[in-house]
Design an enzyme around this catalytic site. Structure first.
Site, PDB file in Angstrom:
ATOM      1  N   SER A  38      79.176 -90.071 -59.778  1.00  0.00           N
ATOM      2  CA  SER A  38      78.422 -90.221 -61.119  1.00  0.00           C
ATOM      3  C   SER A  38      79.825 -90.603 -62.219  1.00  0.00           C
ATOM      4  O   SER A  38      80.227 -91.766 -61.929  1.00  0.00           O
ATOM      5  CB  SER A  38      77.806 -89.102 -61.736  1.00  0.00           C
ATOM      6  OG  SER A  38      77.087 -89.056 -62.760  1.00  0.00           O
ATOM      7  N   ASP A 185      71.686 -91.013 -58.835  1.00  0.00           N
ATOM      8  CA  ASP A 185      72.866 -90.256 -58.924  1.00  0.00           C
ATOM      9  C   ASP A 185      73.760 -89.436 -57.691  1.00  0.00           C
ATOM     10  O   ASP A 185      72.894 -88.612 -57.268  1.00  0.00           O
ATOM     11  CB  ASP A 185      73.096 -89.267 -60.080  1.00  0.00           C
ATOM     12  CG  ASP A 185      74.187 -88.645 -60.748  1.00  0.00           C
ATOM     13  OD1 ASP A 185      75.177 -88.527 -60.025  1.00  0.00           O
ATOM     14  OD2 ASP A 185      74.232 -89.121 -61.941  1.00  0.00           O
TER      15      ASP A 185
END
Length: 316
Positions: A38, A185
């Protein structure tokens, strides 16, 4: 002194990791292998392209994070518009602005695809929710019928940063089975992949840069489907690796306080960003004040039941 570095995800809180990174660089460490999830993938990618901690600090201080949330015609329709966009596109915002931003920064250093990274190995974590598996990019891109070296670094970062429901998932057409895979993610499956570079006899240390909240886990009241979805989202994104991290050795993990900033606080002020940065510096200074490579090896030896010999060329 060579070292590997792994950066946790955490949205805008990641500027605290940059503060810790600054201290590590001041101690003389240079990076052989880098990994991130991320927001951590942004830091790792910029480092791999040749940016230093000071450069990244300046970028994080000046960037208007609200630009990553562009208003579309959906958002002009009260209440139903955002819900409609979420239903159709599976995200509230497209994610294109984020990919463009990181792509432009990498291009300044002549980096477009993973083939352009000559000095440092970069691994980026993403989650294939269609196939139900962790992706370590670019390596795993071959499983979809593509040449990993041709994957753009900016696209891999976008995959890793595609917060579920917030940003649109990235569609990847699997050329082998001819199916569309949705990638989101990496924090869903591993927000802090500090294990990624583990090996039997480490020649240099792996340092993990991780965010830690001063508060206990937030409780989420569930009264209906919307609140249930919200509870699932925040639990998934904020608490995934917490149990594992409480049990792992502290000898390689720099714990950076978050000052209770949330990952999607994109409106964060410059003053709060600087406070996060300074907290990261303090955490790293405390960490390195008593850290030695000998202790690092001793902990690894105790964990694996093997012995290591320190050679000057390996310890730096």
């Amino acid at each position: 002194m060579w070292a590997d570095a792994v950066f946790e995800g955490g949205g805008v809180k990641a500027i605290g990791l940059v503060g810790a990174l600054t201290v590590a660089e001041e101690k003389g460490y240079r990076w052989k292998r880098l990994a991130g999830t991320s927001a951590g993938s942004i830091i790792a990618a910029l480092l791999a392209a040749g940016y230093r901690a000071g450069d990244i600090h300046a970028l994080m201080m000046e960037q208007d994070f609200l630009q990553f949330m562009p208003k579309t015609w959906y958002h002009r329709i009260p209440y139903m518009g955002p819900a409609l966009r979420l239903w159709i596109h599976k995200g509230l915002y497209p994610g294109d602005a984020l990919e463009k931003w990181i792509g432009e920064l990498l291009a300044r250093r002549g980096v477009y695809t993973f083939a352009d990274l000559k000095e440092c190995k970069l691994s980026i974590i993403a989650s294939d929710i269609s196939g139900g598996k962790l992706m370590v990019l670019p390596h795993d891109y071959k499983d979809y019928g593509y040449d990993p070296s041709e994957l753009t670094v900016a696209r891999a970062v976008r995959m890793s940063c595609s917060i579920p429901y917030f940003f649109d998932p990235v569609k990847v057409v699997n050329q082998i089975c001819k199916k569309i895979c949705y990638v989101v993610d990496g924090a869903i499956l591993s927000n802090f992949p500090v294990w990624l570079f583990d090996q039997e006899k480490p020649r240099w240390p792996t340092f993990g840069f991780r965010l830690v909240s001063e508060l206990t886990a937030e409780e989420h009241h569930v009264s209906g489907p919307i609140s249930l979805l919200r509870a699932i989202f925040f639990t998934m994104m904020e608490a995934h690796d917490n149990r594992y991290l409480r049990d792992q050795e502290k000898v390689r993990t720099i714990l950076v306080p978050t000052l209770n900033v949330k990952m999607i606080d994109f409106h964060i002020s410059k003053e709060k960003r600087q406070l996060l940065f300074e907290e990261g510096r303090k955490a790293a200074e405390d960490f390195f004040s008593n850290w030695t490579f000998a202790e690092y090896l001793a902990v690894r030896q105790a964990k694996r039941g093997v012995s290591y010999t320190i050679r000057p060329t390996e310890s730096g």
